[in-house]
Design an enzyme around this catalytic site. Structure first.
Site, PDB file in Angstrom:
ATOM      1  N   ARG A   9      -7.565 -16.665   0.689  1.00 44.07           N
ATOM      2  CA  ARG A   9      -7.688 -15.902   1.947  1.00 44.07           C
ATOM      3  C   ARG A   9      -9.148 -15.870   2.368  1.00 44.07           C
ATOM      4  O   ARG A   9     -10.008 -15.375   1.644  1.00 44.07           O
ATOM      5  CB  ARG A   9      -7.163 -14.484   1.755  1.00 44.07           C
ATOM      6  CG  ARG A   9      -7.296 -13.638   3.009  1.00 44.07           C
ATOM      7  CD  ARG A   9      -6.886 -12.203   2.780  1.00 44.07           C
ATOM      8  NE  ARG A   9      -5.441 -12.039   2.731  1.00 44.07           N
ATOM      9  CZ  ARG A   9      -4.836 -10.924   2.318  1.00 44.07           C
ATOM     10  NH1 ARG A   9      -5.560  -9.891   1.923  1.00 44.07           N
ATOM     11  NH2 ARG A   9      -3.529 -10.835   2.309  1.00 44.07           N
ATOM     12  N   ARG A  17      -8.726   1.751  -2.171  1.00 41.68           N
ATOM     13  CA  ARG A  17      -7.591   0.939  -1.705  1.00 41.68           C
ATOM     14  C   ARG A  17      -8.127  -0.047  -0.676  1.00 41.68           C
ATOM     15  O   ARG A  17      -9.308  -0.024  -0.327  1.00 41.68           O
ATOM     16  CB  ARG A  17      -6.565   1.890  -1.068  1.00 41.68           C
ATOM     17  CG  ARG A  17      -5.096   1.469  -1.104  1.00 41.68           C
ATOM     18  CD  ARG A  17      -4.542   1.228  -2.457  1.00 41.68           C
ATOM     19  NE  ARG A  17      -3.094   1.139  -2.435  1.00 41.68           N
ATOM     20  CZ  ARG A  17      -2.397   0.039  -2.178  1.00 41.68           C
ATOM     21  NH1 ARG A  17      -3.008  -1.092  -1.876  1.00 41.68           N
ATOM     22  NH2 ARG A  17      -1.072   0.061  -2.201  1.00 41.68           N
ATOM     23  N   LYS A  18      -7.243  -0.876  -0.103  1.00 44.47           N
ATOM     24  CA  LYS A  18      -7.665  -1.781   0.964  1.00 44.47           C
ATOM     25  C   LYS A  18      -8.171  -0.982   2.166  1.00 44.47           C
ATOM     26  O   LYS A  18      -7.878   0.228   2.293  1.00 44.47           O
ATOM     27  CB  LYS A  18      -6.504  -2.677   1.385  1.00 44.47           C
ATOM     28  CG  LYS A  18      -5.411  -1.931   2.121  1.00 44.47           C
ATOM     29  CD  LYS A  18      -4.232  -2.829   2.502  1.00 44.47           C
ATOM     30  CE  LYS A  18      -4.573  -3.837   3.561  1.00 44.47           C
ATOM     31  NZ  LYS A  18      -3.326  -4.459   4.134  1.00 44.47           N
ATOM     32  N   GLY A  56       8.516  -9.147   5.711  1.00 40.45           N
ATOM     33  CA  GLY A  56       9.463  -9.394   4.632  1.00 40.45           C
ATOM     34  C   GLY A  56       9.762  -8.216   3.738  1.00 40.45           C
ATOM     35  O   GLY A  56      10.693  -8.255   2.928  1.00 40.45           O
ATOM     36  N   CYS A  69       3.111  -6.125   6.617  1.00 43.00           N
ATOM     37  CA  CYS A  69       2.035  -7.056   6.988  1.00 43.00           C
ATOM     38  C   CYS A  69       2.293  -7.691   8.352  1.00 43.00           C
ATOM     39  O   CYS A  69       1.367  -8.035   9.072  1.00 43.00           O
ATOM     40  CB  CYS A  69       1.900  -8.149   5.947  1.00 43.00           C
ATOM     41  SG  CYS A  69       1.661  -7.532   4.279  1.00 43.00           S
ATOM     42  N   GLY A  70       3.571  -7.857   8.712  1.00 44.40           N
ATOM     43  CA  GLY A  70       3.928  -8.443  10.010  1.00 44.40           C
ATOM     44  C   GLY A  70       4.010  -7.418  11.128  1.00 44.40           C
ATOM     45  O   GLY A  70       4.433  -7.727  12.236  1.00 44.40           O
TER      46      GLY A  70
END
Ligand code: SRM
Ligand code: SF4
Length: 524
Positions: free
Chosen positions: A73, A187-188, A443, A448-449
């Site tokens: 990434r 965290r992110k 998914g 994420c989408g």
């Protein structure tokens, strides 16, 4: 600047959770110095925590679905790319044949597939030479920083964010070398800087977003904080009640201040409750703002009365005049963001032959070629690549977004990308729509989408049908983007994927004015 981390909340727990423990044992960035050794050893011999977790600090993702074939990434601040970089990336994935591909992500970024660990040292040398980095793009780090994909091109933009986004990334990553000051967040963390009027980057779903606003006649940014999606909870960002001028230092320093507060005080006990909004909940906005102000080192100005994000969101697909007279940007639709090496070579060539060599990526997983002179447009339109990557796709295909899904992601409950394209094409063939309908596939509940920003969001799940467990989706609707953005909500659940065609068809007819093509033809 302090570099201590959240000793207060971690000390309060008898035992650190697994993630906090391995981060305390060894900082993720340290694997940078072991890459040559890993490459020689082979992935099977690498320590399990280094392999499955710490390598993500360098953007290298072990894929349990395709063991030995890694995902890489990148970081592409503001989604900026150019022909040279695209060609470098094409060469990297080309050597992996069918396994090598590149996905444009929902954060205006690229992920490379099929990568072998033994090649990483060489890949990193090539990337470095091309000015590319993947540093700190995964795990408890700041993700790719997004900005308007038409920054510097758009006649109606308020602030050109390209340099700002770059400077924030340079601060966070120590100019791409890796920055231990921000390599152990709870965290992110997501940051977006919008300079246009149409909220092109979904400001509301970022941990920090800067949105253009005039304060006493001076153009700068209002700041919103705490937006995030997770399987447990999804929240839109809320105002920090702060305005900063649009100069680089103010924006960079405010990002630094918020990150320091989050790093030092963010909750670390339960990873399901560790994003920035959980700290804001715990403290309340007043205490959070006061802590940010202290870290910022000067009083924060209160927010400007109104944001300047007053347009509907544009998708940038097609041909648009730029603010530079005689130049245009051309938006190509890349179905669910999937590129092969040959596509990257072709995009590089098109950018160099017709434009200025620049390429831009969008959060809708598409590509923009900027700076095409009026005189070159007709020839560009004849290029075979525009048959594959259309500048005028049909309504549903045009606005389709999809996360990775089960092809590569072990969290996935369903296959997404192929199914998304097949369904959109089938429904486009059957139904006439007067405007695009934004369908986002994701998914699993990690989102994420971004199904919550879509007109119709589809979230993978498992469903029981005829005594068997099959792939299915929960359906979200009502996501609004652009001005007055708000998140959509779940309206149906547990639809088996093999029944989805009919369900979507009905939704499109009943809610979006779609007409069966046979009826539409009879009406004409
Ligand atoms: Fe994501 C984890 C893919 C954007 C929320 N995401 C993952 C992992 C790394 C899981 C894994 O290790 O397999 C996925 C990698 C799969 C793969 O092989 O590609 C993954 N996320 C993606 C991408 C590629 C989806 C896409 O197809 O575009 C996007 C990469 C963006 C980038 O360039 O960095 C991506 N992820 C997002 C977004 C959307 C956004 O940022 O606008 C979100 C929701 C927003 C947010 O984070 O607040 C998102 N991803 C998650 C989460 C849930 C986070 C949480 O707080 O719980 C996870 C799981 C986790 O972090 O534990 C996750
Ligand atoms: Fe994987 Fe789930 Fe994210 Fe899709 S939403 S990429 S399936 S983690």
């Amino acid at each position: 600047m302090t570099t201590s981390i959240n000793t207060a909340s971690t000390a309060a727990t008898a035992k650190l959770n697994k993630f906090e423990q391995f981060k305390a044992d060894k900082d993720g960035l340290l694997v940078k110095h072991e890459l040559e050794q890993f490459a020689q050893l082979g992935w099977e011999a690498v320590d399990d925590t280094d392999l499955t977790h710490r390598l993500k600090w360098l953007g290298i993702f072990f894929r349990p679905v395709t063991p030995g074939k890694f995902m890489l990434r990148l970081r592409l601040p503001n989604g900026l790319l150019n022909g040279y970089k695209a060609r470098t990336l094409a060469e990297i994935i080309q050597r992996y044949g069918e396994d090598g591909s590149a996905d444009i992500t929902t954060r205006q970024n690229l992920q490379l597939r099929g990568i072998l660990l033994e090649d990483i040292p060489d890949i990193f040398r090539r990337m470095h030479a091309a000015g590319l980095t993947s540093i700190q793009s995964g795990m408890d780090n700041v993700r790719n920083i997004t900005g308007s994909p038409v920054a510097g091109l758009d006649a109606d933009e308020l602030i050109d964010t390209q340099g700002l986004v770059r400077k924030v990334q340079d601060m966070i990553t120590a100019n791409g070398e890796g920055n231990a000051a921000f390599s152990n967040l709870p965290r992110k963390f997501n940051i977006a800087i919008e300079g246009g009027r149409d909220n092109s980057i979904h400001a509301e779903i970022n941990d920090i977003a800067f949105v253009p606003a005039y304060r006493e006649g001076v153009l700068g940014f209002n700041v919103v904080v705490g937006g995030f999606f997770s399987a447990r909870r999804c929240e839109a960002a809320i105002p920090l009640n702060a305005w900063v001028p649009s100069d680089d230092d103010s924006v960079v320093e405010l990002c630094r201040a918020i990150l320091e507060v989050y790093r030092d005080h963010g909750p670390r006990v339960n990873r399901q409750k560790a994003r920035l909004m959980w700290l804001i909940d715990e403290w309340g906005m007043d205490q959070f703002r006061a802590a940010v102000e202290t870290a910022y080192g000067q009083p924060l100005l209160s927010a400007a009365p109104k944001d300047e994000m007053d347009w509907d969101k544009r998708d940038h697909i097609g041909i648009y005049a730029q603010k530079q007279v005689g130049l245009n940007y051309v938006g190509l639709h890349i179905p669910v963001g999937r590129l092969q090496a040959s596509d990257l070579f072709d995009l590089a060539r098109l950018a160099e032959v017709y434009g200025s060599g620049e390429l831009r990526l969008t959060v809708e997983q598409n590509v923009i070629i900027p700076n095409v002179p009026d005189s070159r447009l007709a020839v560009l339109r004849q290029e075979p690549l525009l048959e594959k990557f259309s500048i005028a796709p049909s309504a549903l295909t045009r606005s389709l977004v999809s996360c990775t899904g089960s092809q590569f992601c072990n969290f996935a409950l369903v296959e997404t990308k192929q199914r998304a394209v097949a369904l959109a094409e089938a429904l486009d063939a059957e139904l006439a729509l007067s405007q695009p309908v934004r369908i986002h596939w994701t998914g699993c509940p990690n989102s994420c989408g971004q199904p919550q920003v879509a007109d119709i969001g589809l979230m993978g799940t498992k469903v029981r049908k005829d005594g068997k467990t099959v792939e299915g989706v929960d359906i979200f609707m009502g996501g609004k983007v652009g001005k007055e953005a708000h998140l959509g909500e779940k309206v149906q659940q547990g639809i088996p994927c093999d029944e989805l065609h009919g369900v979507l068809r009905s939704l499109l007819i009943e809610n979006f004015g779609a007409q069966p093509r046979s009826t539409a033809a009879n009406l004409n």
